[in-house]
Design a protein around this motif. Structure first.
Motif, short mmCIF file in Angstrom:
data_model
loop_
_atom_site.label_atom_id
_atom_site.label_comp_id
_atom_site.label_asym_id
_atom_site.label_seq_id
_atom_site.Cartn_x
_atom_site.Cartn_y
_atom_site.Cartn_z
N ASP A 23 0.81 -1.21 0.00
CA ASP A 23 0.00 0.00 0.00
C ASP A 23 0.85 1.27 0.00
N GLY A 24 2.18 1.10 -0.13
CA GLY A 24 3.07 2.25 -0.19
C GLY A 24 3.54 2.73 1.17
N GLU A 25 3.01 2.15 2.21
CA GLU A 25 3.40 2.55 3.57
C GLU A 25 4.74 1.92 3.92
N ASP A 26 5.43 2.53 4.85
CA ASP A 26 6.74 2.03 5.27
C ASP A 26 6.65 0.99 6.37
N GLY A 27 5.50 0.41 6.58
CA GLY A 27 5.37 -0.63 7.58
C GLY A 27 4.61 -0.15 8.80
N ASP A 28 4.24 -1.09 9.61
CA ASP A 28 3.48 -0.86 10.83
C ASP A 28 4.40 -0.27 11.90
N GLU A 29 4.04 0.90 12.41
CA GLU A 29 4.88 1.55 13.44
C GLU A 29 5.09 0.64 14.65
N HIS A 30 4.06 -0.10 15.01
CA HIS A 30 4.18 -0.99 16.16
C HIS A 30 5.25 -2.06 15.91
N ALA A 31 5.20 -2.67 14.74
CA ALA A 31 6.17 -3.71 14.40
C ALA A 31 7.59 -3.13 14.34
N VAL A 32 7.71 -1.93 13.80
CA VAL A 32 9.03 -1.30 13.72
C VAL A 32 9.54 -0.98 15.12
N ALA A 33 8.69 -0.40 15.96
CA ALA A 33 9.08 -0.08 17.35
C ALA A 33 9.47 -1.34 18.10
N GLU A 34 8.75 -2.42 17.85
CA GLU A 34 9.07 -3.69 18.51
C GLU A 34 10.42 -4.23 18.03
N ARG A 35 10.71 -4.11 16.74
CA ARG A 35 12.02 -4.55 16.23
C ARG A 35 13.15 -3.75 16.86
N ILE A 36 12.96 -2.44 16.97
CA ILE A 36 13.98 -1.59 17.59
C ILE A 36 14.19 -2.02 19.04
N ASP A 37 13.10 -2.20 19.76
CA ASP A 37 13.20 -2.59 21.16
C ASP A 37 13.94 -3.91 21.32
N ARG A 38 13.60 -4.89 20.49
CA ARG A 38 14.28 -6.19 20.56
C ARG A 38 15.77 -6.05 20.25
N ALA A 39 16.09 -5.26 19.25
CA ALA A 39 17.51 -5.06 18.88
C ALA A 39 18.28 -4.38 20.01
N HIS A 40 17.66 -3.44 20.69
CA HIS A 40 18.32 -2.74 21.79
C HIS A 40 18.37 -3.59 23.05
N ALA A 41 17.48 -4.58 23.17
CA ALA A 41 17.41 -5.41 24.37
C ALA A 41 18.37 -6.59 24.36
N ASP A 42 18.69 -7.08 23.18
CA ASP A 42 19.48 -8.31 23.08
C ASP A 42 20.55 -8.13 22.02
N ASN A 43 21.73 -7.70 22.47
CA ASN A 43 22.83 -7.52 21.53
C ASN A 43 24.16 -7.64 22.26
N PRO A 44 25.21 -7.96 21.55
CA PRO A 44 26.52 -8.17 22.18
C PRO A 44 27.05 -6.95 22.93
N ARG A 45 26.79 -5.74 22.44
CA ARG A 45 27.27 -4.54 23.14
C ARG A 45 26.66 -4.46 24.54
N LEU A 46 25.35 -4.64 24.62
CA LEU A 46 24.67 -4.56 25.92
C LEU A 46 25.14 -5.69 26.83
N SER A 47 25.20 -6.90 26.32
CA SER A 47 25.63 -8.04 27.14
C SER A 47 27.02 -7.83 27.71
N ALA A 48 27.94 -7.35 26.88
CA ALA A 48 29.32 -7.12 27.34
C ALA A 48 29.36 -6.03 28.41
N TRP A 49 28.62 -4.95 28.19
CA TRP A 49 28.62 -3.86 29.17
C TRP A 49 28.04 -4.33 30.50
#
Length: 198
Positions: free
Chosen positions: A22-48
Motif C-alpha cells: 500500500d506504499g506505507e513504510d510498515g506498521d509503526e508498532h512492528a518497527v518499534a518492537e524490532r527496535i526494542d528487541r535489537a536494543h534489548a538483546d545484543n553483544p554490546r549490551l551483554s558485554a557492558w
C-alpha cells in the motif's frame, strides 16, 4: 524513538528497503518492537552488563559496602558522585572509569528492581547521536500502550532514563538539585508522569 522508527521503517516491513504493497513504510508498532528487541538483546549490551556486574563487588567494597539496590541508596550514589567528581567536564573525562560506569549501572539496576524497567543499548550507535552509545533503562515494550505522547509525535512514548544524565544533573553549574534528586527520577515511570527523564 520516533527518528529510529522512521529509519527502521524506511527499510520496509520485510527489511529489504521496499515499501509495503500500500506504499506505507510498515506498521509503526512492528518497527518499534524490532527496535526494542535489537536494543534489548545484543553483544554490546551483554558485554557492558557483564563488565559492570563483574566489577560491582570491588566497587561496593571501595565505596563503603552495603549497596542493596533500595531507592534510598540512590542518595549514597549522589554523595559518592559529588565527593569524587567535581564538574560536568570531570564526569565526561571519567565516564569510562569503573567509578562512573558502575555508578550508572547501579542507578539503572535500582530503576529495574523498583520500577520494572529493563536495560537497553543501541547495537549500532550513530556517531551523530552520542547518547546512542550509552546504556539506558526503559519500561517493557509489553506496556507500550499505557504511555502516549500528548502531542502525538512519538509512537513509542515510554519513559526512558540514561543513568549518566542523572549524574550530569547533579553536577550542572547552578543546579538546584539536592539529595534525593536521583530518587525523584523514579517517579517518571507512572503513565502520564514526567517522561523527560532521559
Amino acid at each position: 524513538m520516533s527518528d529510529e522508527i522512521w529509519e527502521y521503517g524506511a527499510e520496509g516491513a520485510d527489511g529489504d528497503g521496499a515499501a509495503d504493497e500500500d506504499g506505507e513504510d510498515g506498521d509503526e508498532h512492528a518497527v518499534a518492537e524490532r527496535i526494542d528487541r535489537a536494543h534489548a538483546d545484543n553483544p554490546r549490551l551483554s558485554a557492558w552488563l557483564d563488565e559492570q556486574r563483574e566489577g560491582f563487588a570491588d566497587w561496593s567494597r571501595r565505596h563503603g559496602g552495603g549497596w542493596d539496590f533500595d531507592e534510598r541508596s540512590l542518595d549514597r550514589v549522589e554523595a559518592l558522585v559529588r565527593e569524587h567528581v567535581t564538574s560536568v567536564d570531570d564526569l565526561f573525562a571519567r565516564e569510562r572509569t569503573p567509578l562512573v560506569q558502575i555508578a550508572c549501572w547501579y542507578v539503572g539496576e535500582v530503576h529495574n528492581r523498583t520500577r520494572g524497567t529493563e536495560w537497553r543499548l543501541d547495537p549500532d550507535p550513530a556517531d551523530s547521536h552520542p547518547w546512542s552509545r550509552r546504556p539506558y533503562v526503559i519500561v517493557p515494550f509489553a506496556v507500550l500502550d499505557a504511555y502516549r505522547d500528548p502531542e502525538g509525535i512519538d509512537y513509542d512514548a515510554r519513559p526512558l532514563h540514561h543513568p549518566l544524565s542523572g549524574l550530569l544533573a547533579l553536577l550542572r553549574e547552578g543546579s538546584a538539585t539536592g539529595t534525593g534528586s536521583l530518587r525523584a527520577e523514579l517517579d517518571a515511570y507512572e503513565p502520564g508522569g514526567d517522561d523527560g527523564a532521559e
